[in-house]
Design a protein around this motif. Structure first.
Motif, short mmCIF file in Angstrom:
data_model
loop_
_atom_site.label_atom_id
_atom_site.label_comp_id
_atom_site.label_asym_id
_atom_site.label_seq_id
_atom_site.Cartn_x
_atom_site.Cartn_y
_atom_site.Cartn_z
N SER A 110 43.59 25.80 67.69
CA SER A 110 44.84 25.04 67.64
C SER A 110 45.62 25.30 68.91
CB SER A 110 45.67 25.44 66.41
OG SER A 110 46.21 26.74 66.57
N VAL A 111 46.39 24.29 69.32
CA VAL A 111 47.19 24.45 70.53
C VAL A 111 48.28 25.50 70.30
CG1 VAL A 111 48.71 23.30 72.18
CG2 VAL A 111 46.74 22.09 71.24
N ASP A 112 48.92 25.46 69.13
CA ASP A 112 49.99 26.43 68.86
C ASP A 112 49.44 27.86 68.85
OD1 ASP A 112 51.86 24.44 68.67
OD2 ASP A 112 51.78 24.30 66.48
N GLY A 113 48.25 28.04 68.25
CA GLY A 113 47.64 29.37 68.23
C GLY A 113 47.30 29.84 69.62
N SER A 114 46.81 28.92 70.45
CA SER A 114 46.48 29.27 71.83
C SER A 114 47.73 29.66 72.61
CB SER A 114 45.78 28.08 72.50
OG SER A 114 45.50 28.36 73.86
N VAL A 115 48.79 28.88 72.44
CA VAL A 115 50.05 29.17 73.14
C VAL A 115 50.56 30.55 72.75
CG1 VAL A 115 52.49 28.54 73.30
CG2 VAL A 115 50.73 26.78 73.48
N SER A 116 50.50 30.87 71.46
CA SER A 116 50.97 32.17 70.98
C SER A 116 50.17 33.31 71.59
CB SER A 116 50.89 32.22 69.45
OG SER A 116 51.27 33.48 68.96
N LYS A 124 50.94 33.59 75.36
CA LYS A 124 52.26 34.19 75.58
C LYS A 124 52.20 35.70 75.38
CE LYS A 124 55.57 30.50 74.49
NZ LYS A 124 56.61 30.05 73.52
N GLY A 172 46.49 25.22 75.75
CA GLY A 172 47.61 26.15 75.70
C GLY A 172 48.23 26.37 77.07
N ARG A 220 50.36 23.39 77.91
CA ARG A 220 51.61 23.42 77.14
C ARG A 220 52.61 24.39 77.78
NH1 ARG A 220 52.82 23.13 71.60
NH2 ARG A 220 51.27 21.44 71.44
#
Length: 325
Positions: free
Chosen positions: A216-222, A225, A251, A254
């Motif tokens: 998931s993009v959100d999981g990758s971003v997290s 980070k 990610g 993003r």
């Protein structure tokens, strides 16, 4: 002379003094059934005395052999890589007049149950079998072939090492590894990670950072980070496969970061989408065409009573260089 009537499971049950259901439980080794040992032995003795066989086995005896090869698939997601192996095995077996039948493991159905029902000429698996089951199957005359990629030169540790060596060769000294969080792939992920980590130590690089990624993009971003906060010095990342690599690329976009300038990324599998990623993905390609045909030839040779030398192929793994690293 009248044709002898085929022995049925009901005949076995009557001879053993048990129910037909009990016969089924014993022969299929059905899990979670408390069949007393003396009952189990009585059923097996009746099977031997009556020379009982399943419908599939009876058909195989009538025609002289069974042309089916049972491939018990591992409990992995059906990736492009596994699909490619299956495709090549199917085509290769067809050249020898053999058909491939795919089965998934089931919690309520044992391998012995599948084998008894189908009576295949050969059984293929990519995971370790119970020693007792394997002995029983082999002694029955069924060929057992373990589809071990390592025998063919596709070693998971080597894949991880190739990723580390490539990134180091591009001047990256501080590396990270993106593992997959799917528990079904934990064994493969761990082997590739260990190969990557050991190569980093051998090349005298810093201790690599280990991260878990989901698709998931959100999981990758997290995850990215978190890495930037604790290991901002990382400039190169290897991933478990191309799907995880694609999540990393998304990610990074993003976060407004650039690949490969802010982070070089190397995947595994050379999935069809890898060349169209943004940027196009550098990845380790496994030659599944050669591996699939090798397996098909090995099975056909074993059925024919021939021995086939397990020569590792030097070109089964290759680095496909594109713009992500």
């Amino acid at each position: 002379m009248p044709r002898a009537q085929r022995v049925t499971a009901s005949d076995v049950a009557k001879a053993a003094g048990v129910s037909k259901t009990t016969v089924s439980y014993v022969l299929n080794q059905t899990p979670n059934q408390s069949i007393p040992e003396h009952t189990r032995l009585r059923v097996l003795e009746a099977v031997r005395e009556l020379d009982y066989t399943s419908l599939a086995a009876a058909r195989a005896l009538r025609i002289g052999r069974n042309d089916t090869v049972l491939f018990v698939l591992p409990d992995w997601p059906l990736s492009h890589a596994l699909s490619r192996v299956i495709e090549q095995v199917t085509e290769g077996l067809a050249l020898h007049g053999l058909s491939l039948l795919l089965q998934r493991p089931s919690p309520g159905r044992s391998l012995i149950s599948q084998w008894r029902e189908l009576a295949p000429a050969a059984l293929m698996t990519v995971e370790a079998m119970d020693a007792g089951d394997e002995l029983l199957i082999r002694e029955s005359g069924t060929v057992v072939v373990a589809a071990a990629t390592a025998e063919f030169g596709i070693r998971q540790e080597l894949i991880g090492a190739m990723q580390a060596e490539y990134l180091a060769g591009r001047g990256h000294r501080h590396l990270a590894y993106a593992r997959v969080l799917d528990p079904k792939l934990e064994t493969l992920s761990a082997e590739r990670w260990h190969g990557f980590r050991n190569a980093c130590h051998r090349l005298e690089l810093g201790e690599p950072v280990e991260l878990g990624f989901d698709l998931s993009v959100d999981g990758s971003v997290s995850a990215l980070k978190g890495m930037s906060e604790t290991a901002a010095y990382v400039t190169g990342m290897a991933t478990y496969n191309d799907q995880i690599a694609a999540a990393v690329l998304a990610g990074m976009r993003r976060l407004g970061k650039n690949v490969p300038f802010d982070l070089a990324v190397v995947g595994v599998d050379d999935e069809p989408f890898a060349q169209f990623a943004e940027p196009p993905l550098t990845t380790v390609r496994q030659n599944h065409t050669l591996f699939g045909r090798y397996l098909a030839d090995r099975v056909a040779s074993a059925i024919g009573g021939e021995e086939m030398v397990n020569d590792a192929k030097p070109d089964v793994l290759s680095m496909i260089i594109r713009e992500s690293a």
